[in-house]
Motif scaffolding. Structure first.
Motif, PDB file in Angstrom:
ATOM      1  N   THR A 142       3.152  13.448   1.275  1.00 44.37           N
ATOM      2  CA  THR A 142       3.309  11.939   1.407  1.00 44.37           C
ATOM      3  C   THR A 142       4.547  11.279   1.110  1.00 44.37           C
ATOM      4  O   THR A 142       5.528  11.932   0.455  1.00 44.37           O
ATOM      5  CB  THR A 142       2.026  11.099   0.591  1.00 44.37           C
ATOM      6  OG1 THR A 142       2.372  11.307  -1.026  1.00 44.37           O
ATOM      7  CG2 THR A 142       0.866  11.669   0.939  1.00 44.37           C
ATOM      8  N   CYS A 143       4.768  10.263   1.682  1.00 45.61           N
ATOM      9  CA  CYS A 143       6.374   9.683   1.655  1.00 45.61           C
ATOM     10  C   CYS A 143       6.545   9.028   0.307  1.00 45.61           C
ATOM     11  O   CYS A 143       7.751   9.060   0.101  1.00 45.61           O
ATOM     12  CB  CYS A 143       6.487   8.798   2.858  1.00 45.61           C
ATOM     13  SG  CYS A 143       5.954   7.003   2.636  1.00 45.61           S
TER      14      CYS A 143
ATOM     15  N   CYS B  76       5.781   4.108   1.621  1.00 52.06           N
ATOM     16  CA  CYS B  76       5.145   3.012   2.412  1.00 52.06           C
ATOM     17  C   CYS B  76       4.066   2.152   1.602  1.00 52.06           C
ATOM     18  O   CYS B  76       4.040   2.509   0.370  1.00 52.06           O
ATOM     19  CB  CYS B  76       4.396   3.619   3.460  1.00 52.06           C
ATOM     20  SG  CYS B  76       2.768   4.666   2.920  1.00 52.06           S
TER      21      CYS B  76
ATOM     22  N   CYS C 292      -1.116   7.516   3.628  1.00 50.81           N
ATOM     23  CA  CYS C 292       0.122   7.320   3.839  1.00 50.81           C
ATOM     24  C   CYS C 292       0.643   7.258   5.489  1.00 50.81           C
ATOM     25  O   CYS C 292       0.027   7.870   6.058  1.00 50.81           O
ATOM     26  CB  CYS C 292       0.886   8.551   3.291  1.00 50.81           C
ATOM     27  SG  CYS C 292       2.640   8.705   3.744  1.00 50.81           S
ATOM     28  N   GLU C 293       1.504   6.213   5.557  1.00 49.05           N
ATOM     29  CA  GLU C 293       1.902   6.160   7.113  1.00 49.05           C
ATOM     30  C   GLU C 293       2.724   7.254   7.856  1.00 49.05           C
ATOM     31  O   GLU C 293       3.168   7.312   9.061  1.00 49.05           O
ATOM     32  CB  GLU C 293       2.412   4.646   7.159  1.00 49.05           C
ATOM     33  CG  GLU C 293       1.575   3.534   7.148  1.00 49.05           C
ATOM     34  CD  GLU C 293       2.319   2.324   6.615  1.00 49.05           C
ATOM     35  OE1 GLU C 293       3.482   2.124   6.792  1.00 49.05           O
ATOM     36  OE2 GLU C 293       1.629   1.621   5.797  1.00 49.05           O
ATOM     37  N   ALA C 294       3.270   7.973   6.904  1.00 48.03           N
ATOM     38  CA  ALA C 294       4.246   9.154   7.279  1.00 48.03           C
ATOM     39  C   ALA C 294       3.970  10.368   6.630  1.00 48.03           C
ATOM     40  O   ALA C 294       4.644  11.154   5.967  1.00 48.03           O
ATOM     41  CB  ALA C 294       5.581   8.776   6.893  1.00 48.03           C
ATOM     42  N   ASN C 295       2.424  11.068   6.647  1.00 51.74           N
ATOM     43  CA  ASN C 295       2.120  11.960   6.100  1.00 51.74           C
ATOM     44  C   ASN C 295       2.391  13.429   6.784  1.00 51.74           C
ATOM     45  O   ASN C 295       2.224  13.321   8.134  1.00 51.74           O
ATOM     46  CB  ASN C 295       0.721  11.997   5.487  1.00 51.74           C
ATOM     47  CG  ASN C 295      -0.515  12.033   6.464  1.00 51.74           C
ATOM     48  OD1 ASN C 295      -0.781  12.818   7.145  1.00 51.74           O
ATOM     49  ND2 ASN C 295      -1.142  10.686   6.808  1.00 51.74           N
TER      50      ASN C 295
END
Ligand SMILES: [Zn+2]
Ligand SMILES: [Zn+2]
Length: 341
Positions: A93-94, A97, A108-111
């Motif tokens: 995860t990032c 976010c 998470c929006e960018a996983n």
């Protein structure tokens, strides 16, 4: 290094010789795999069910339930060091976010999801990130806890969420005492003061449920709704945690629920079909449950370290991956199958 890869859908997995991963980003962590859980999701991946969703390029290494020892770390990693025994949260995860900043890193929006959309842990080594590794107690072994990384974590997440609303005057029903359900039962026992009723169609599963903390076992022989109503003074349970979610489980589970009760969906497959007038007149709640967060995994490891949660496992050498897959597919695994490199 050895890695077991998806080479095509509706095709068997294949053992490959691939480059060992190394830390390339500052927060990368490379884990030497001590155990990789074999999950029903892996069978679904081979059936092609995830192909469109994951957009993964073949071949890639499968396996999303991993634990082992830290082998190498990127330049900015400070929470673990070489040799630490860890379990790996299934998502990378990032941390930046909105979801990550609320501790809700599952959304998470960018996983990235090793084993699903990038290289996973049916291998000698796995690359993940500093945010995803949880140091585990010395008393725990990676091959014993690996499947807690996903199967156990999902069960924990649902049971812990359910337990927050339960009081000593409540009853909770668990539907399904299988791979996830038997973890959910132990978590409810540890976190909730409610009386625990377990429903399963298999007498062996009920025997296990009884041994790990169920107050009542109810055999699902067609009379299970009546049996639960009888055990709850006719009014139903405050909470139902449904680890099945198919073959009519929800219609029956909802009939076991008291007014203003919570229906936790964990297992899935069928539609929930409830007249909206029933939802408003009884104020029942439907709650979805995905895998747990990083913090959920830390909490679950604390329970495991004190012996409150035990996972039944059946171990296979990494080279025997096909036997593990076949046994799972044929229903011949007691507890969870684990590959040990
Ligand atoms: Zn899994
Ligand atoms: Zn994020």
């Amino acid at each position: 290094m050895k890695a077991v890869q998806v080479v095509g859908y509706h095709q068997n997995l294949e053992m490959a010789d691939v480059d060992k991963p190394t830390p390339t980003g500052p927060f990368d962590v490379v884990v030497k795999i001590g155990g990789a859980g074999v999950c029903r999701t892996d069978l679904h991946i081979l059936e092609g069910q995830w192909a469109e969703k994951s957009q993964v390029q073949l071949p890639y290494t499968i396996g999303h339930e991993n634990a082992g020892w830290v082998e190498a770390v990127g330049s900015a990693v400070s929470n673990v060091s070489e040799g630490d025994k860890v379990i790996v949260h299934p998502l990378i995860t990032c941390g930046l976010c909105r979801a990550c900043r609320s501790g809700d890193d599952v959304h998470c929006e960018a996983n990235a999801f090793p084993g699903i959309d990038t290289n996973g842990g049916y291998a000698e080594h796995l690359k993940t990130s500093a945010r995803s590794v949880v140091k585990i107690d010395d008393a725990l072994e990676p091959s014993d806890v690996a499947a807690l990384a996903d199967a156990g974590l999902t069960a924990y997440h649902a049971a812990a969420k359910a337990a927050k609303r339960l009081t000593p005057r409540d009853r909770a029903v668990v539907i399904g005492a299988g791979g996830l359900g038997h973890i959910g039962i132990q978590v409810l026992k540890a976190l909730s003061p409610a009386e625990l009723i377990v429903v399963d169609r298999n007498p062996e599963a009920l025997k296990l449920a009884d041994a790990i903390g169920a107050d009542h076992g109810v055999i699902a022989d067609g009379t299970q709704v009546d049996q639960v109503l009888e055990l709850t003074g006719g009014s139903g349970a405050q909470t139902v945690v449904d680890f099945v979610g198919e073959d009519g489980a929800t219609i029956e589970g909802i009939a076991m629920l008291r007014r203003a009760g919570d229906y936790h969906v964990v297992g899935y497959g069928e539609n929930i079909n409830v007249p909206t007038i029933d939802v408003i007149s009884t104020e029942i709640n439907f709650i979805g449950n995905l895998v747990g967060s990083y913090n959920d995994l830390c909490d679950l490891m604390a329970l495991a370290a004190r012996g409150a949660v035990n996972l039944h496992t059946q171990k296979y050498a990494l080279d025997d991956f096909q036997s593990a897959i076949t046994d799972l597919d044929n229903g011949n695994v007691r507890g969870r199958a684990i590959l040990v490199p």
